[in-house]
Write a protein that holds these residues in place. Structure first.
Motif, PDB file in Angstrom:
ATOM      1  N   UNK A 193       0.892  -1.321   0.024  1.00 28.49           N
ATOM      2  CA  UNK A 193       0.040   0.354   0.128  1.00 28.49           C
ATOM      3  C   UNK A 193       0.914   1.268  -0.098  1.00 28.49           C
ATOM      4  N   UNK A 194       0.528   1.992  -1.109  1.00 27.13           N
ATOM      5  CA  UNK A 194       1.291   3.442  -0.966  1.00 27.13           C
ATOM      6  C   UNK A 194       2.466   3.420  -1.632  1.00 27.13           C
ATOM      7  N   UNK A 195       3.052   2.240  -2.170  1.00 27.96           N
ATOM      8  CA  UNK A 195       4.085   2.393  -3.053  1.00 27.96           C
ATOM      9  C   UNK A 195       4.001   2.811  -4.466  1.00 27.96           C
ATOM     10  N   UNK A 196       5.010   3.466  -4.748  1.00 27.14           N
ATOM     11  CA  UNK A 196       5.124   3.935  -6.264  1.00 27.14           C
ATOM     12  C   UNK A 196       6.186   3.474  -6.859  1.00 27.14           C
ATOM     13  N   UNK A 197       5.999   2.917  -8.067  1.00 33.10           N
ATOM     14  CA  UNK A 197       7.201   2.824  -8.818  1.00 33.10           C
ATOM     15  C   UNK A 197       7.107   2.059 -10.577  1.00 33.10           C
ATOM     16  N   UNK A 198       7.890   2.092 -11.142  1.00 36.08           N
ATOM     17  CA  UNK A 198       7.581   1.605 -12.458  1.00 36.08           C
ATOM     18  C   UNK A 198       8.623   0.564 -12.863  1.00 36.08           C
ATOM     19  N   UNK A 199       8.400  -0.266 -13.885  1.00 43.86           N
ATOM     20  CA  UNK A 199       9.053  -1.541 -14.155  1.00 43.86           C
ATOM     21  C   UNK A 199       9.051  -1.600 -15.656  1.00 43.86           C
ATOM     22  N   UNK A 200      10.360  -1.643 -16.332  1.00 42.91           N
ATOM     23  CA  UNK A 200      10.275  -1.768 -17.841  1.00 42.91           C
ATOM     24  C   UNK A 200      10.972  -3.232 -18.044  1.00 42.91           C
ATOM     25  N   UNK A 225      -1.543   2.286  -3.965  1.00 45.53           N
ATOM     26  CA  UNK A 225      -0.215   2.157  -4.754  1.00 45.53           C
ATOM     27  C   UNK A 225      -0.431   2.658  -6.045  1.00 45.53           C
ATOM     28  N   UNK A 226       0.737   2.903  -6.947  1.00 43.61           N
ATOM     29  CA  UNK A 226       0.931   3.609  -8.081  1.00 43.61           C
ATOM     30  C   UNK A 226       1.878   3.044  -8.818  1.00 43.61           C
ATOM     31  N   UNK A 227       1.752   1.990  -9.613  1.00 43.50           N
ATOM     32  CA  UNK A 227       2.353   1.229 -10.353  1.00 43.50           C
ATOM     33  C   UNK A 227       2.255   1.106 -11.849  1.00 43.50           C
ATOM     34  N   UNK A 228       3.366   1.377 -12.623  1.00 43.29           N
ATOM     35  CA  UNK A 228       3.213   1.311 -14.115  1.00 43.29           C
ATOM     36  C   UNK A 228       4.376  -0.065 -14.405  1.00 43.29           C
ATOM     37  N   UNK A 229       3.713  -0.765 -15.377  1.00 44.90           N
ATOM     38  CA  UNK A 229       4.505  -1.892 -15.950  1.00 44.90           C
ATOM     39  C   UNK A 229       4.537  -1.592 -17.394  1.00 44.90           C
ATOM     40  N   UNK A 230       5.751  -1.452 -17.963  1.00 48.80           N
ATOM     41  CA  UNK A 230       6.034  -1.771 -19.362  1.00 48.80           C
ATOM     42  C   UNK A 230       6.588  -2.971 -19.877  1.00 48.80           C
ATOM     43  N   UNK A 231       5.715  -3.680 -20.686  1.00 49.87           N
ATOM     44  CA  UNK A 231       6.421  -5.075 -21.219  1.00 49.87           C
ATOM     45  C   UNK A 231       6.398  -4.911 -22.622  1.00 49.87           C
ATOM     46  N   UNK A 232       7.912  -4.921 -23.122  1.00 50.12           N
ATOM     47  CA  UNK A 232       8.202  -5.157 -24.506  1.00 50.12           C
ATOM     48  C   UNK A 232       8.548  -6.290 -25.166  1.00 50.12           C
ATOM     49  N   UNK A 233       7.799  -6.830 -26.229  1.00 45.09           N
ATOM     50  CA  UNK A 233       8.360  -8.164 -26.673  1.00 45.09           C
ATOM     51  C   UNK A 233       8.688  -8.144 -27.911  1.00 45.09           C
ATOM     52  N   UNK A 234       9.885  -8.297 -28.434  1.00 47.20           N
ATOM     53  CA  UNK A 234      10.551  -8.201 -29.635  1.00 47.20           C
ATOM     54  C   UNK A 234      11.420  -9.516 -30.161  1.00 47.20           C
TER      55      UNK A 234
END
Length: 433
Positions: A193-200, A225-234
């Protein structure tokens, strides 16, 4: 189609995989239970896509590689996936082996756990047991999820404690290299709860690889919480990739998916977000570009369980040559999810007569006091637009490029990571020729 996995992966082989990673007994039991389910479960049923002849089992599931002490020891093409300005928290896995991990000291001091999955299953057993393939993706969903649970190797566990903010994106690379191999990457992300982060997260393969990739991403966003997940498939053209993404969103939490399904081979991409807490918000933004003889089936689903939840699915697909892609958008509002609001828009642009793109928006509503809407379109480049741009001095190629990037702009322009936006732009440019 019946896949005789017993001849390929028996209990002894699964036990060897678990023992080689020094996993605890509870993880081995889960593997063996999943293995028993593989032959009992059917393949997933996909809209307008036959997968019964795709290769899901003919491979060697283990390929061991030595770790490296610095990212400079990685091949240049892998180094390029890691932003040098943000190289504080990085994980790289080659086939089934985690080979590089770096965690910023200040994050370690704040209680952030950043560990390969096997180590985490020993040192943080209570946390991993609570989240690993329980409330996200589950082994009993179908044959491929059970196979993943039985053969998962390597993988990453990221745990962000309550009210901790990570300013620089966490970078993850799953790299398939060689022939005749199968990889089973698993990314498990838990934000309290309350965590903020980004994952690439980048999923890549060598140009000559014919790997079978059966991967999973599980994300748990706690209350507020504030979560952003970027998932790039090549992945390259000889590969087959199955990736299942699952997210559980808590009360007043904010989750954003940025998905680039830019593989050159065969792809199954299934993204499901569960809005469990009241007041949660989720945005799913995805781009796919198909060329050659690529085949892909891409599904984004949001299920609203809590009240006053909001979701927005935005998907863009561009198809050329003989490529075929199915884009499915599903918004499901469960009974009791009052004042939920779910919208979606899937659009496909076809650049040749042989290309095929389907956009299928689906609304499933079991509650009255809600809002929901959808939009979908499949079409070709407007010749009037082309004429206008070329009359202003642009070549046909330049005009087409301008129209295409205007089409994917609603997703591409909102990506907050410049390095990721540039990489996605470069891959799209390359695929479009």
């Amino acid at each position: 189609m019946s896949i005789d996995t017993e001849q390929l992966f028996d209990s002894q082989a699964v036990t060897r995989i678990s023992q080689s990673q020094q996993e605890p007994e509870w993880m081995l039991k889960r593997r063996l239970k999943a293995l028993e389910q593989v032959d009992q479960l059917p393949l997933p049923r996909l809209e307008k896509t036959r997968i019964d002849r795709w290769n899901f089992t003919a491979f060697d599931p283990v390929s061991v590689h030595d770790p490296v002490s610095s990212s400079e020891e990685l091949p240049e093409e892998v180094q390029q996936l890691i932003s040098s300005e943000e190289e504080d928290t990085v994980f790289v896995q080659k086939n089934s082996s985690p080979i590089y991990l770096r965690l910023a000291e200040e994050l370690q001091a704040k209680g952030v756990i950043f560990s390969d999955l096997a180590t985490a299953s020993r040192e943080h057993a209570d946390l991993v047991q609570k989240y690993f393939m329980t409330d996200g993706i589950q082994p009993e969903e179908h044959k491929l999820s059970a196979l993943h649970a039985a053969l998962v190797s390597g993988g990453l566990f990221l745990y962000v404690p309550q009210n901790v903010t990570i300013d620089i994106p966490v970078q993850v690379v799953f790299w398939a290299s060689g022939k005749g191999l199968g990889t089973f990457p698993h990314l498990l992300v838990v934000g309290e709860s309350g965590s903020h982060f980004n994952v690439v997260a980048n999923f890549v393969s060598d140009p000559d690889s014919d790997a079978v990739i059966n991967g999973a991403v599980e994300v748990f966003a706690g209350d507020n919480a504030k979560v952003r997940i970027a998932s790039l498939h090549t992945e390259e053209k000889e590969t087959t990739e199955v990736v299942y993404r699952r997210a559980v969103v808590g009360r007043d939490a904010d989750l954003e998916w940025i998905v680039g399904d830019l593989n050159s081979g065969r792809t199954i991409s299934d993204n499901t977000t569960h809005m469990k807490g009241n007041g949660g918000n989720a945005r799913i933004k995805s781009i796919t570009v198909g060329a050659g003889n690529e085949r892909s089936n891409l599904t984004s689903t949001v299920r609203h369980w809590g009240s006053h939840t909001e979701s927005d699915i935005t998907a863009r697909g561009v198809m050329k040559d003989q490529a075929q892609s199915i884009l499915n958008g599903i918004t499901k509002i469960e009974k009791g999810a009052v004042r939920a609001n779910g919208v979606q828009a899937e659009k496909v642009l076809m650049l040749s007569r042989e290309a095929r793109g389907d956009a299928n928006p689906i609304l499933l509503i079991d509650e009255n006091d809600v809002q929901a809407g959808h939009a979908a379109s499949v079409g070709r480049i407007d010749p009037i637009q082309m004429f206008y741009l070329m009359s202003r001095g642009l070549s046909r190629r330049e005009a087409e490029r301008l129209i295409i990037f205007g089409f994917v702009g609603p997703v591409l322009d909102t990506i907050p990571f410049e390095s990721l936006k540039k990489r996605m732009t470069d891959v799209i440019e390359r695929k479009l020729g």
